[in-house]
Design a protein around this motif. Structure first.
Motif, PDB file in Angstrom:
ATOM      1  N   GLU A 188      -0.590   7.009  -1.373  1.00  0.00           N
ATOM      2  CA  GLU A 188      -1.890   7.075  -0.686  1.00  0.00           C
ATOM      3  C   GLU A 188      -3.010   6.584  -1.598  1.00  0.00           C
ATOM      4  O   GLU A 188      -3.823   5.744  -1.186  1.00  0.00           O
ATOM      5  CB  GLU A 188      -2.170   8.503  -0.209  1.00  0.00           C
ATOM      6  N   GLU A 189      -3.044   7.092  -2.857  1.00  0.00           N
ATOM      7  CA  GLU A 189      -4.164   6.660  -3.720  1.00  0.00           C
ATOM      8  C   GLU A 189      -4.107   5.164  -4.028  1.00  0.00           C
ATOM      9  O   GLU A 189      -5.125   4.528  -4.224  1.00  0.00           O
ATOM     10  CB  GLU A 189      -4.286   7.515  -4.991  1.00  0.00           C
ATOM     11  N   LYS A 190      -2.901   4.590  -4.020  1.00  0.00           N
ATOM     12  CA  LYS A 190      -2.805   3.145  -4.281  1.00  0.00           C
ATOM     13  C   LYS A 190      -2.947   2.319  -2.993  1.00  0.00           C
ATOM     14  O   LYS A 190      -2.909   1.095  -3.047  1.00  0.00           O
ATOM     15  CB  LYS A 190      -1.460   2.827  -4.927  1.00  0.00           C
ATOM     16  N   GLY A 191      -3.024   2.991  -1.860  1.00  0.00           N
ATOM     17  CA  GLY A 191      -3.144   2.278  -0.582  1.00  0.00           C
ATOM     18  C   GLY A 191      -1.883   1.486  -0.269  1.00  0.00           C
ATOM     19  O   GLY A 191      -1.946   0.416   0.341  1.00  0.00           O
ATOM     20  N   GLN A 192      -0.709   2.007  -0.701  1.00  0.00           N
ATOM     21  CA  GLN A 192       0.541   1.282  -0.475  1.00  0.00           C
ATOM     22  C   GLN A 192       1.354   1.921   0.653  1.00  0.00           C
ATOM     23  O   GLN A 192       1.272   3.113   0.895  1.00  0.00           O
ATOM     24  CB  GLN A 192       1.358   1.252  -1.761  1.00  0.00           C
ATOM     25  N   THR A 193       2.133   1.084   1.307  1.00  0.00           N
ATOM     26  CA  THR A 193       2.956   1.531   2.422  1.00  0.00           C
ATOM     27  C   THR A 193       4.426   1.394   2.037  1.00  0.00           C
ATOM     28  O   THR A 193       4.823   0.354   1.501  1.00  0.00           O
ATOM     29  CB  THR A 193       2.680   0.630   3.641  1.00  0.00           C
ATOM     30  N   ALA A 194       5.214   2.424   2.318  1.00  0.00           N
ATOM     31  CA  ALA A 194       6.652   2.344   2.010  1.00  0.00           C
ATOM     32  C   ALA A 194       7.349   1.519   3.083  1.00  0.00           C
ATOM     33  O   ALA A 194       7.164   1.759   4.286  1.00  0.00           O
ATOM     34  CB  ALA A 194       7.241   3.747   1.956  1.00  0.00           C
ATOM     35  N   LEU A 195       8.145   0.548   2.655  1.00  0.00           N
ATOM     36  CA  LEU A 195       8.920  -0.271   3.600  1.00  0.00           C
ATOM     37  C   LEU A 195      10.357   0.232   3.691  1.00  0.00           C
ATOM     38  O   LEU A 195      10.971   0.208   4.758  1.00  0.00           O
ATOM     39  CB  LEU A 195       8.941  -1.730   3.141  1.00  0.00           C
TER      40      LEU A 195
END
Ligand SMILES: Cc1cc2nc3c(=O)[nH]c(=O)nc-3n(C[C@H](O)[C@H](O)[C@H](O)COP(=O)(O)OP(=O)(O)OC[C@H]3O[C@@H](n4cnc5c(N)ncnc54)[C@H](O)[C@@H]3O)c2cc1C
Length: 326
Positions: A188-195
């Motif tokens: 969340e803090e890195k603004g990343q989405t798990a694929l």
């Protein structure tokens, strides 16, 4: 919402997959939440990357969710696009890699249900995820939350994960890169989405694994209010305490605000008795926090995540749920 964004999403996913003004109560286990401007079901990493690219290029707000089992969505809903990851068509164990030391590495799309994966892996004699068999979230949501139960959590069996950055770059991360700790990852803090996630399981006796699942399922049914809508444990476990026990000892078993209630069966769960609103749940959370703080000097923090437009709530509730500026 810009018409162009909707047209572009329809072009890549088909118009039947792009829903407008979709009530989010249909997509959360709390059965609460106003409409999302646009709601799209996503079934593969490729679709997710494409949909996120469109939203980035059109500069519209976008939110990725899984099964909505740890979410409270605002009554006013969500302005922007919600991408809801769900199970794909690929066979779950297509990408299993068997190792000489008796382990097996399995890569799973983030939209698969964690519990389905855990049960099917166990049936195949791939052990190590029995603890996850009762968690009603997706693999991606479980990674984001470092979900855990009984004697296990994601960190214990995750080898690697593929994530998508805000800029649209696909990166392979080790479990360590994700800084997994109690119900936390750095996604969340890195603004990343798990694929996707790659789990390292051990080959063993399927019967023993299935017996363990049966035992854990029985425990869950006995202890948790599974016949009511909820988002699981409402609060994080405070250092040295159990949230449910503190709430019970504060005399709040069964405490109600509208149709939101501290479960009589398990005080760590807030349940929806039928027509609870997000405001009911948030007010109840604020009341519980104040009482536990006053009685025991312990600050409870919500474990559930909040999504949407929560403007206009009482200041006390905004502060308790840390909703300022949302
Ligand atoms: C009856 C019940 C029992 C539960 N028991 C447990 C339990 O034993 N242990 C436990 O840990 N939890 C439990 N939960 C809570 C919940 O199931 C977990 O937190 C689960 O991991 C959430 O997954 P989800 O797919 O539903 O995520 P969602 O609720 O949809 O989303 C949760 C958060 O993850 C983010 N997210 C979702 N997908 C992705 C992705 N692909 N990439 C990046 N971020 C993403 C969302 O934006 C949001 O911030 C329970 C819930 C219920 C209703």
């Amino acid at each position: 919402m810009q018409e162009k964004t909707i047209i572009r999403l329809c072009e890549i996913l088909g118009s039947d997959r792009v829903l407008q003004n979709e009530p989010m109560r249909l997509h959360t286990t709390f059965r609460i939440g106003g409409p999302a401007d646009v709601f799209v079901r996503i079934r593969s990493a490729g679709e997710l990357c494409d949909a996120l690219r469109v939203c980035r290029e059109e500069a519209v707000p976008v939110y990725v969710i899984g099964n909505g089992s740890n979410l409270l969505v605002a009554d006013k809903g969500i302005s922007g696009v919600v991408l809801s990851l769900s199970a794909g068509e690929q066979e779950l164990f297509e990408e299993a890699v068997f190792k000489d030391d008796g382990s097996v590495a399995v890569t799973v799309w983030a939209g698969e249900m964690l519990a389905t994966f855990a049960k099917q892996a166990t049936k195949k004699g791939f052990l190590g995820m029995e603890w996850a068999s009762g968690i009603p979230g997706t693999v991606g949501g479980a990674l984001r939350m470092n979900a855990g139960a009984y004697d296990g959590c994601i960190r214990d069996c995750l080898l690697a994960a593929e994530v998508l950055t805000k800029q649209g770059e696909r990166l392979l991360k080790t479990a360590e890169d994700l800084s997994l700790s109690y119900r936390h990852s750095n996604l969340e803090e890195k603004g990343q989405t798990a694929l996707s996630a790659t789990f390292l399981l051990r080959r063993g006796n399927a019967e023993e694994g299935l017996a363990r699942i049966a035992e854990l399922t029985k425990l869950r049914c006995e202890k948790q209010p599974l016949s009511y809508p909820s988002a699981g444990s409402t609060f994080r476990r405070p250092e040295g305490y159990f949230a449910g026990k503190l709430i019970q000892d504060a005399g709040l078993r069964g405490y109600r605000v509208g149709d939101a209630q501290v479960s009589e069966k398990h005080c760590g769960f807030v349940i929806n008795l039928g027509s609870a609103t997000a405001v009911d749940i948030l007010t109840l959370i604020a009341d519980v926090k104040e009482r536990v703080q006053a009685d025991f000097g312990v600050e409870l923090e919500p474990e559930i995540r909040f999504l949407g437009d929560f403007s206009g709530l009482a200041e006390r509730v905004m502060q308790a749920c840390r909703l300022q500026g949302r």
